[in-house]
Each structure stands twice: as structure tokens, then as C-alpha cells.
Scaffold this active site. Structure first.
Site, PDB file in Angstrom:
ATOM      1  CE  LYS A 140     -13.017  43.023  -1.679  1.00 54.97           C
ATOM      2  NZ  LYS A 140     -14.426  42.380  -2.198  1.00 54.97           N
ATOM      3  CB  THR A 157     -11.543  17.347   4.989  1.00 52.88           C
ATOM      4  OG1 THR A 157     -12.798  17.894   5.308  1.00 52.88           O
ATOM      5  CG2 THR A 157     -11.603  16.645   3.543  1.00 52.88           C
ATOM      6  CD  GLU A 205     -12.763  18.603   0.592  1.00 50.93           C
ATOM      7  OE1 GLU A 205     -11.272  18.714   0.501  1.00 50.93           O
ATOM      8  OE2 GLU A 205     -12.987  19.058   1.738  1.00 50.93           O
TER       9      GLU A 205
END
Lengths: 546, 546
Positions: free
Chosen positions: A432, A180, A326
Site C-alpha cells: 500500500k 494445504t 480448498e
């Protein structure tokens, strides 16, 4: 007790040779549409030759053999011969940067690399850095460049005698290896076992996932160097679906021509490709893609607007799915309930989907508490199962990506009571604002639903009052215009009011990783470096003027 | 490497509790149509109670727990709780003869037996012979008879506390035990592992087999004491299909009422039941069974005439499948090619079918030589795979039924180049006339295609000239007549000329085994004992008169 039947890829090869002998492999060879055809029986016979050739050269159990190739008949033969002699198929991503490419081939200790002639120019630049490669095998009759020692694939097979007997292999032995390419650090290797690969192939045939079956003609647009082409090669071999291999011709025009002429029933690709195909179909109303029964799409979140346009204007049903290298990659698949219509159906189809059988899933908040499936509570999505990685290949630095057998996906998600997962963000991309999460993914989808918007990537921008606020980086369609006001108006009623960004940056393109995903790390860097031209909408002034 | 995810039935229970919580179990309770309903979430909670109750009574890993019950919600709960605490679910066939029943319960060393109240009268007769049973648990509120010690199922659950934690179980540990009742000798036990059962469940969800999926409403007419109800219970749990349990009401009228009112999509039964349903539907043209998308049928060869009548007159598509207790039972499934029409389609549908993924198949002649798949060469069908038995439970006498991991099925078959298997006979029922095989199965099918014929069983009759010739034992429909000449005329052009029997016996019924299959052993005995009234057609005389 039952037969101690090992779950190995020999079974797939065996079915190609016997039961599914009549299925075919078609490979597009030239831009003009020339193609080659072979039955599964013929392919299996060539696999025996290839296996024999590798064995004669001393390649055997546990040896890694690399491929640097587009999707083709030869690449299918490699997918089968290498694992079936006990070696490990290492699919090298042709889009890696040169230093990453050298790193993965050296880290895997590849002994042989099979390479498409069209890719020789890329590989030969890296060749001097390769420490373990003893032989290059060039597929096709183009120049072999500076590769040395080198042999041609056709010569290798012409001189070979078929393998006498395939070795017995433990089902937990390695079959394939895929790295990856994260946006930071070196690529990490994921090792697939025979067992995991065969079980994953079974999952692809389930009616509630891809339903791959004997009457399918599969076009794997997703390259074979991406997570085993989503498992479609082995699934086709197991179930007897024909494979239509597009080679290096991944543009909308040749793909649509292939779909039409080969009566493709099943085509799998990332959203970018489907976007290109949509544009092509819109411009060519005569194109007939009605043979497609299902069009899986993953690798990145699929904008609902894209799904609707393909289905409503061209009858192509996109099936949204989520996975990672994965996860082999089948993780969750967004099949709507059979009786869902209208908005309910689109809501289910726009989610990432429900966990595939044999995959377990949970969401865990920042304190490590498992969250309920109420459609509201969010947390990191974690998965485990027989084809989910529980570690990286020879890599101890990434142990924090796993938690007692659970893979920490790095995706923040909620799950509704019916098990539909909705990813709101990559955990590292979280915004956030005033202590609450803003979903960049949802904002991006809604922005991309605007006519004038081609791409949108939303990142956090520092804010005095709220700590962070969303910044929308927008790419407009050529020749189209849109103002900040228009885009903000467009978002009203589509997302929570306080999510609507004040800050916009109109950019020429969104930076992409080597595998084509939005690279928000680069955007954030550009923001820090003052390279983004940010336009701010003055909410205070506007409120006054209203 | 992948997570070492054990393939156990805990996964099925887990999905029932979470992802598939909304699916339901409906159980028909009375002849008047009263039924009970529970969601999978509710069933899972009761499984936890049942598991707790068993554990408290000291039932644990490796202990055998018997069930003597029709298909019901409680029987589903038993299917899950018993294996998930590491015990072994032993489904006792309620149709065994008393001495066979005592033999299997003693051979398995069942510690507990769960029994339907309606079946207490049968079990209590056998109870004195049971050597290892410590407790009877009666499902329902009918009399508990002479069973002792006894507790009621509802009381057991009412007093229980839910299991705290299910034990970790090796995937190769035993999950279930089912005895086959051959026509000779004692029944032989087939032990299913967690692994074999879960893999088998995956196979039931494949698009090319049963395609069990979340929108299915499955009516398992096949009893849970027959080869795990063909795996449908676990498949439903895994994929989230609802289960409609018919209890003891296996007559056509209540079954059709259940199909209509519960919108059943998938109903599985042996040919005899489908024959009854066909007759009922023919007599009740208002009955609406259009919700059925697929009707698997196996356990005995399905007469093509039955398939055609159900499909053409009532829109019910029969899917012919072959399996045995020893094969879990999914072995081969007769899905026709998607593009097959007319005769080609019916030919494929009338075959036993193609081997299911993960099942390997070969045919072997009397000299032990593996035969080609040319549609002509015949031999014993042998199979192997992760859910195929390679031995019987605590039984050394039957080693000859296995050959190096291959199960010798005892069926004689040919395989065509597309992998469709056609069984011509049980090897012990073979008729060899003039050195050539006559297929009793094919003769039976063609005879049963005659309007007046209800059942036909063909056995060998000694013949001076040809060693053996076929004898057709025929049951006529009530009120119908047919002569030997008519039946012979009917066969002309349908089978090889030399196959057409000269000898016929019109019988009131074909003897059946305890599981409802034709018992040709009894017919052969009746023939030997002179109990069959055989009518001979005089070919010589006829030839003269022509």
C-alpha cells in the site's frame, strides 16, 4: 420423483469398467522411457483386488489411508479403491518438510501408507514419528528400507480376492483428504466428499472449462498429491479420457518425449513446469507437441509472456485457471470469449478467469462491503459452492478463513462486468503506497516479460513518505544482464507510473514454498535481516539530470 | 467439509443476473419476422417482478402453476420465477386432446395457468372443466376470450414489485412437472426436482454431450412443453448461451430465416422438423445455415438417410440423442468416436448413443436376466440416475414401469462393447417372426432411405406359418411412385433377408400421437378393422417364376 441416485465415486469406477473400458493408463517407469500400459477395464479389475485386500485387513468406512507417491497407474487404483470401500484417500505431499509430514499423517490418523519405492528414503526418516500407521505398502520392487511392517503392492494384489460388493456410501461421506501447506502454522486438512468430488469431475467436462472428453489423452503433470491432481483422474474415469502418467520424471525432456510419443491432447501443470517446457522447445525446434489441444496452468499466476511464447512459437494454448486445495481446486477458468482476438483475447486469457458453473464468487472490501463487478473495485475474493471447503478438518483455529459458507481466499481481486476475475495480490502480500494498492502480481508479470528476467517477486519495502513502496527482487537468466534503469524503462507504459519500483534486488533465486510457490515471507525476512542487496534508483537526482 | 451448497435453480438465475448478463433472449413474434430482444440481465429483473407478483397473490411453496405456451421470452421467465419461489412449473402440452388437458391440470391441481393469446381459443374450451384454477394470465395482447378471472402478463409485471428475497429451497423439492402422453390410459406426471434439473443442466454442457457453452446461440425448436425443452433453457442460463425462441413459427421457412439472421449455432428438434428443414434447404440452395455447429435430434429414431442428407448437402451435423419425459430427457447421446470415419462414424451416429455421465444403463431380457454388452444380446433398456424418474406423480398404477430404482423404458435394445445403444423396437411394437425379433425401427429407417418414401411405419401382421410377419405402411412423397417390388428390391442387402416384408400398405399418412410420434396402436386397429389396403407380394409364386 427422481431416483435417489447417490453422487459417489462408484459411478466413476463403474464407467471405467463398462463404458470406458477401452481407455488406457500409460505410466512412464524409467528415465529411458520404459512404460507400462493397462486398459481402464484392467485397472478396474485391479481396483477390485485392491479393495478386497484392504477390506480383508480391516480397513473400512471412515479409515484414512495415506499415499506417498508420484503419478502412476497404482496411484489411480488407490484413488478409486480407497474411497469406494468407504475409506478416505489421504494424499501426502512428498515435498513437505519432515515435521509437517509427520504432523499431517498423525493428524489424519492414517492407518496405512502406500509409498513409491523411490520415495522410501524420504518416508523412512519420518516413520518413527508416525503414531497411527499399522502398515506400509511399497509400490515397485526397490528396497523397502526401514519401513516396518511392510508389504509390497504387487504381493498385496497377488494374494487378494476381489471385493465382493462395495458398500453403499452416503454421497456426503468423506472420499479424500488433502492438507494445504501454508507458509505459517501447521498444514490444514481439506476433506472432499464423494458428492463434491463427483460434481467437480462433472465441471471438468464442461465445454467452457476443460472440456475433458473421450478423445482426450491427459498428461497430469500436476502431482496427484496436489488437490487431487486438479480432479483430472476422476474426470478421465468419468468421461473415458486416457491418462498418461509421468511418474517422477517431471523434467522438460521426458515430458516432451511423452507428449510426442503418446499424442497427449491435454497437459496440466504449474507455470514453472511450462517455463521449463518452453525453454526445452525453444532449444529443440524438431519437437512436435501439436497433439496438445489445451494446456491448463494454475497453482500460481501465469506470466502472459509465457502464455504468448508457448502459443506463438509452439502452438500450445495455455488455459489459465485459478484454484486452491480448498476449492477442489476448480474455481475460475480463463476461457476468452470465442470472438475475442488480439489484445482482447490476451487480456481475458491473462485474467484468472470466470467462475466455473456451480461456483459463486464475490469480492469484499476491508469493511466487509460486497463490491461491484466493474473491473476497478477490489476486495478479497470469496467463493462458495458444492466443492468449496467451508471448514478445515478437525481444526477450529482457522474459522476466520470462512464467512457464513464463503471461503475467504486471501486473494485480492477485481471482477469485470463479464465476470473475469483479476487477482492483484495475496492479501498478506499487499503493498500500500500512499494509501493506494500496488499490484505486486502485475509488476511481476511485466518484469518477467523482459527478455533478461527469469523470475521476479515484488514485496513491500518501508518508505518514509509513502509508508510502503514496491521492491522488485529479480532473478536474471543465466548469462544475461539488466540494469535497474533498463528494467524501469521497460515498465514505462506497462504499469501506472507511480507503481514503478525505485528499489531492486538482484537475487540468485526466489525462495519457494514446499509446493513451489514464491515464498515472499522469506523474502520479507531477508529484507528485515539486511540479507538483500537493495539497489535504489535516485528519482530526485534523475529528475534533475533529465 | 464442503459448503452445503443446495443444487437449486437459484444458481441459474443468479448466473443470468451476473456472469451471463450479456447473453440475450430473442423471440420471434410475427410471421413477418418481427422479434423482441432482451439481455439475460433484463430477463432476470423481470423474473424478480414475476416472482413478486406471484407471491403477492399467495402462490408459494409446492403450488403448481401451469403454462400453456409456445417458446418465448415470457416462457423463460416462467421457467425461472415459478421454481425459484418454491412453486412447481407445470408445462401443459398444447397438443393434448381436451379431455387429457383437463385431466392433467386437475390432477396437478394447477392454481394458475399462463397462456399465450394465440392459444386462448384452445384453452377456453377446456376452462369449464378445470377444477382448481383460480387465475388465467394471458401473454400477449390478443383476446382473452372466455377465460375468467383473467389478467394480462404485462399488467401483472407492470403492477408488481420485485421479490424481496427468494425462499431457501431444499434441493430435492419439486421444481417442475411434465405429463407424458402415452398412447393408452391417462397421462402420467413426472416431477423434476431442483437437484435433478440442475444436474441435468450440467450434463448438457459436457463436451461429450451437447457441449452447450457461452458462445452458443441456441434455437430450441423443441417446445418448452416437451420435457423442459430438453433442458436447453436452464443450460443456456447456466452457461450463458443466448436463446433464440421461435414462438409458434415452427415451419421450415421461418426457422431457416431465424437460423440465418440470428447466426444460430445449435438447433434442437424432432426428426419431422429436420425433415421439413431438409426439404426447404434442398429447394432453397441460397439459404445459409453454416452457423450451426450441432443439431441435436431426438424424440423419435432419426432415419440415417436424413442425417446424411443434412450433413452432406447442407453441412448440418445432426446429433442423435435418446430420452423420454421420464429421463429429463438426456439419456444417451450418439457422439461418434473422434477418429471414426465413413461407415464406422455413421454407424455410431445412427445408434441412439452412449449413456450420458451420471446415467446408468442396463438391458434385461424377458426372464429378467441382465444381458451383456456384445452388440447382439437384446432386452429392455433400463436406466437410472439423478434425473431419471423412479415413479410417477400421485400414481400407483404404474409401479410396473420401475424396478428397484430402474426405469423400464419399454424400448428393446442392444448395447455394443463401446456402449453404443441400438433400439430395435418399442417392446409393445415388437414383431416376432418364427420366434425371432424383427426390428421395425430398422426396417422403417431403410424404407425411408428410399427416394420415393416419405414415411414408413412397420407393424406386425398375423401369419399362419410364422405367427407374425412385418407389414410396411408407407407414405410416398407427393408425385412419386414406388411398387412393392421396388421397395423389396431396395431392402435386399440392407436388412436380413427374412425381415423383408411381403405385405405393404400405401397410406396417405402415418397416424401420429399428440406429440407427433408414429401411433402404431392406431395402425394396428386399422389393420384389425380392415381399413388398410394391404398388397401382398407372393413369395411362392415369385420363387417359381425366378
Amino acid at each position: 420423483m427422481q431416483h435417489d441416485f447417490p453422487l459417489t465415486l462408484h459411478h466413476v469406477l463403474d464407467r471405467m469398467r463398462t463404458l470406458n473400458a477401452d481407455a488406457e493408463v500409460v505410466t512412464l517407469r524409467t528415465a529411458e522411457g520404459t512404460r507400462t500400459r493397462a486398459t481402464f477395464a484392467e485397472v478396474a479389475a485391479r481396483v477390485d483386488l485392491l479393495a478386497g485386500a484392504l477390506q480383508v485387513r480391516g480397513i473400512g468406512e471412515g479409515d484414512r489411508v495415506g499415499t506417498f507417491a508420484w503419478n502412476s497407474q497404482e496411484h489411480i487404483e488407490l484413488y478409486l479403491a480407497i474411497p469406494c470401500i468407504g475409506s478416505v484417500l489421504h494424499t501426502l505431499n512428498i515435498r513437505l518438510f519432515p515435521e509437517q509430514l509427520a504432523y499431517v499423517a498423525n493428524h489424519a490418523r492414517d492407518r496405512v501408507i502406500f509409498v513409491d519405492d523411490s520415495l522410501v528414503p524420504i518416508l523412512e526418516k519420518v516413520a518413527p514419528l508416525l503414531e497411527t500407521v499399522e502398515l506400509f505398502v511399497v509400490i515397485g520392487d526397490g528396497p523397502t528400507g526401514a519401513l516396518e511392517p511392510v508389504v509390497r503392492y504387487d504381493d498385496l494384489l497377488a494374494e487378494a480376492t476381489p471385493v465382493q460388493a462395495y458398500p453403499q456410501i452416503d454421497e456426503r461421506a468423506a472420499a479424500a483428504l488433502c492438507y494445504t501447506s501454508g507458509t505459517t502454522g501447521n498444514p490444514k486438512g481439506v476433506l472432499y466428499s464423494h458428492r463434491s468430488t463427483l460434481l467437480h469431475s462433472m465441471a471438468a467436462g464442461l465445454a467452457d472449462t476443460f472440456g475433458v472428453n473421450r478423445s482426450d489423452r491427459i498428461l497430469p503433470i500436476v502431482p496427484q498429491f496436489h488437490a487431487n491432481a486438479w480432479g483430472l483422474i476422476y474426470a478421465a474415469g468419468l468421461f473415458g479420457a486416457s491418462l498418461i502418467q509421468p511418474g517422477r520424471f517431471l523434467q522438460a525432456e521426458p515430458l516432451v518425449a511423452l507428449i510426442e510419443s503418446e499424442k497427449v491432447t491435454f497437459a496440466a501443470a504449474v507455470p514453472t513446469i511450462w517455463m521449463d517446457i518452453l525453454n526445452h522447445l525453444d532449444a529443440h525446434p524438431d519437437a512436435d507437441v501439436s497433439s496438445i489441444r489445451l494446456a491448463p496452468c494454475g497453482g500460481a499466476a501465469v506470466p502472459p509472456a509465457l502464455m504468448k511464447a508457448l502459443e506463438e512459437r509452439h502452438g500450445v494454448e495455455i488455459l489459465h485457471a485459478w484454484g486452491m486445495t480448498e476449492t477442489s481446486p476448480l474455481g475460475v477458468v480463463a476461457r476468452p470469449p470465442a470472438d475475442a482476438v488480439g489484445d482482447a483475447r490476451w487480456s481475458a486469457k491473462s485474467s484468472q478467469g470466470r467462475p466455473v458453473p456451480l461456483v459463486e464468487l464475490r469480492i469484499v472490501d476491508e469493511e466487509g462491503v460486497v463490491q461491484p463487478w466493474d473491473g476497478v473495485a477490489a476486495g478479497e475474493m470469496q467463493v462458495r459452492g458444492p466443492w468449496i471447503a467451508s471448514g478445515y478438518y478437525l481444526n477450529d483455529e482457522s474459522a476466520d478463513r470462512f464467512d457464513q459458507g464463503w471461503l475467504r481466499t486471501g486473494d485480492v481481486a477485481s471482477v469485470d462486468p463479464q465476470g473475469y476475475v483479476r487477482i492483484s495480490d495475496r492479501s498478506k502480500d499487499i503493498i500500500k503506497s500512499g494509501g493506494e494498492w500496488v499490484s505486486s502480481v502485475e509488476l511481476e508479470n511485466e518484469l518477467m516479460a523482459h527478455d533478461a528476467v527469469r523470475e521476479a517477486a515484488v514485496i513491500a519495502i518501508p518508505d518514509e513518505r509513502y509508508t510502503e513502496r514496491p521492491l522488485a527482487c529479480v532473478v536474471l537468466h543465466e548469462g544475461r544482464a539488466a540494469t535497474v534503469n533498463e528494467l524501469r524503462d521497460h515498465l514505462v507504459g506497462r504499469v501506472a507510473k507511480w507503481w514503478i519500483p525505485e528499489s531492486f534486488a538482484f537475487v540468485a533465486e526466489v525462495p519457494k514454498t514446499s509446493v513451489g510457490k514464491f515464498d515472499k515471507k522469506v523474502l520479507r525476512q531477508q529484507l528485515t535481516d539486511g540479507e538483500l542487496s537493495v539497489q535504489r534508483y535516485d528519482t530526485a537526482a534523475q529528475q534533475v539530470s533529465l
